[in-house]
Scaffold this active site. Structure first.
Site, mmCIF file in Angstrom:
data_model
loop_
_atom_site.group_PDB
_atom_site.id
_atom_site.type_symbol
_atom_site.label_atom_id
_atom_site.label_comp_id
_atom_site.label_asym_id
_atom_site.label_seq_id
_atom_site.Cartn_x
_atom_site.Cartn_y
_atom_site.Cartn_z
ATOM 1 N N LYS A 28 -67.838 -104.885 2.302
ATOM 2 C CA LYS A 28 -69.105 -104.448 2.886
ATOM 3 C C LYS A 28 -68.838 -103.979 4.313
ATOM 4 O O LYS A 28 -68.577 -104.774 5.208
ATOM 5 C CB LYS A 28 -70.164 -105.547 2.917
ATOM 6 N N GLU A 44 -61.717 -113.299 12.322
ATOM 7 C CA GLU A 44 -61.326 -112.777 13.641
ATOM 8 C C GLU A 44 -62.621 -112.522 14.381
ATOM 9 O O GLU A 44 -63.366 -111.602 14.059
ATOM 10 C CB GLU A 44 -60.494 -111.501 13.459
ATOM 11 N N CYS A 64 -62.164 -106.076 20.177
ATOM 12 C CA CYS A 64 -62.106 -107.543 20.196
ATOM 13 C C CYS A 64 -61.113 -108.055 21.227
ATOM 14 O O CYS A 64 -61.276 -109.156 21.749
ATOM 15 C CB CYS A 64 -61.737 -108.059 18.806
ATOM 16 N N GLU A 102 -68.580 -112.462 25.672
ATOM 17 C CA GLU A 102 -67.901 -111.206 25.391
ATOM 18 C C GLU A 102 -68.892 -110.062 25.642
ATOM 19 O O GLU A 102 -69.884 -109.924 24.930
ATOM 20 C CB GLU A 102 -67.421 -111.181 23.938
#
Length: 483
Positions: free
Chosen positions: A181, A254, A288, A385
């Protein structure tokens, strides 16, 4: 470079299930060009029934695919790599249209997708077992590795092709079947990629695609017939997915994180600035392993900040198809988060050196590349983040202080260290609590070495042989052959 023409048509937004293109339901999710805010296409948020159909197709295809030899699977993956290279321009253009990154970066991402298929084609034929001696005569133990089974993969929008490739290539090389997906922000490049599978010889049902947002994602993550789930995305979503699993199955996660750069007094400051420009602002900071916060020794702090400010102010910002240095951010959530993080830092006493201006009234989703100096440790830029083209800088006095600050969040994916003193390289490098540490370079991950996080940044590895073994399970076969 001459601006490319925006295509007037997009791939039809359908699911690929058991080798057939099928509708996923009424289109309910708009896919928007972040450069101008215009709707590019609409996709279905596939229902639970639609996801179930895809998982059942993967289950039905598993016995035949896992019985193929690694060499047969390698041939398929090499053909798929060649097909991606032949279609590179169109795949890259779709990435830029939906995600916003400069077209040159999209071409690079697509090339790395092809490289991933080639790499795991070769790595798949190097899965070795071992024979273990027994105390008892006439008995031997064989350790072998077998496919884990049916895999569900949920992938993000910041690298919409490459991050599918890491999972798809390793799973197919291992002999698994898979349901992918992709992000609802960037579905079209995935549709285009899956259209290449049959021509490359991927059997029907081995790799299936379901489009959608929350409904499809929840249905796939919680499906009771998965044998493994692989996810790349935010820490909050990863935690929610973990809670939703129907049973105890292997997972690879992750989850990103706020990545630090440490610049010591011995560092080559120009090198460190160049590294931050690349890893902090490439892909508009939507990586990331992007540098989010920088700890600079007080002796070189002023020089570093002045040079970084000049470099960031000179970055060319524009639509991705014009191939600028920095394109738009992909969605309004990222734009608004960047503004909130800068505002919070300034309220706590930090200083904006360049950027920091709001572009909320501009069509599309834009953020001016920003450097903020003297950022407090409790500010949002440090603790969360940002995932946009914003970097916060903090001066420090001792190596112990720098390590404590860098380790002082829940992030554990990647860190960057710039130092020419060998003692600093090893003492700081070993003390950093991150899965990946890049020293005097801005590239924390390479395809043939393991890549993964610690703490809140997830678990499991992608890349390298470890990335392949994430889709394998161990069997101990103990055989008595004598009396």
């Amino acid at each position: 470079m001459t601006a490319l023409t925006v295509p007037t048509d997009m791939p039809e937004p359908r699911n690929l299930v058991a080798g057939r293109w099928v509708p996923g339901g009424d289109p309910t999710v708009a896919v928007v060009n972040p450069a101008d805010g215009q709707v590019l296409t609409t996709i279905p948020d596939t229902s639970e029934a639609g996801v179930d159909e895809a998982v059942r197709a993967a289950r039905a295809a598993l016995p035949a695919w896992r019985s193929t030899t690694p060499f047969q699977r390698a041939a398929v993956l090499h053909r798929l790599a060649a097909a991606v290279r032949d279609d590179l321009e169109e795949l890259a253009r779709l990435v830029t249209l939906e995600m916003g990154k400069p077209i040159g970066e999209s071409r690079g991402e697509t090339a790395k997708l092809a490289d991933a298929f080639d790499y795991y084609a070769e790595e798949g034929v190097r899965v070795y077992g071992e024979t273990i001696p027994n105390e008892q005569a006439g008995v031997t133990s064989i350790v072998r590795y077998e496919p884990v089974g049916v895999v569900g993969a949920i992938t993000p929008w910041n690298y919409p092709l490459e991050l599918i490739g890491w999972k798809l290539a390793a799973a197919l090389a291992a002999g698994c079947t898979i349901v992918v997906k992709p992000s609802e922000y960037t579905p079209s490049s995935a549709v285009r990629l899956f259209a290449l599978l049959q021509g490359a010889g991927v059997p029907d049902g081995v790799a299936n695609l379901v489009l959608g947002a929350g409904t499809a994602g929840r249905a796939l993550a919680s499906h009771p017939d998965l044998d493994k789930l692989a996810f790349t995305g935010s820490e909050a979503t990863g935690a929610a997915i973990t809670r939703s699993l129907a049973k105890a199955i292997p997972t690879s996660m992750e989850l990103g994180g706020s990545c630090p750069q440490i610049v010591t007094a011995s560092a080559d400051v120009d090198d460190a600035v160049a590294g931050c420009l690349r890893r902090g602002f490439r892909n508009a900071g939507q990586i990331c392993i992007a540098i989010n916060r920088v700890y600079v020794h007080r002796d070189v702090h002023a020089e570093y900040v002045d040079k970084l400010t000049a470099g960031v102010a000179a970055l060319k910002v524009g639509p991705g198809l014009d191939n600028p240095d920095v394109g738009p951010v992909t969605n309004a959530e990222i734009r608004d988060r960047c503004a909130a993080h800068v505002e919070d830092a300034v309220a706590r006493g930090a200083r904006v050196r360049t950027g920091g201006t709001s572009q909320a009234d501009r069509a599309g989703t834009w953020v001016t590349p920003t450097v903020v100096d003297d950022v407090p440790h409790d500010s949002l830029i440090v603790q969360e983040e940002t995932f946009g083209p914003v970097v916060g800088v903090v001066p420090y006095d001792t190596s112990e202080e720098a390590v404590a600050l860098a380790n002082g969040t829940d992030a554990g994916l990647a860190a960057y260290l710039y130092a020419r003193d060998l003692g600093e390289v090893f003492s700081i490098g070993h003390a950093l609590e991150f899965g990946n540490v890049a020293v005097n370079n801005p590239d924390a991950g390479i395809m043939n070495a393991p890549y993964g996080g610690r703490k809140g940044s997830g678990h499991g590895s992608e890349h390298g042989r470890e990335g392949l073994h994430a889709y394998l399970q161990i069997k101990h076969l103990r055989i008595r052959y004598g009396k």
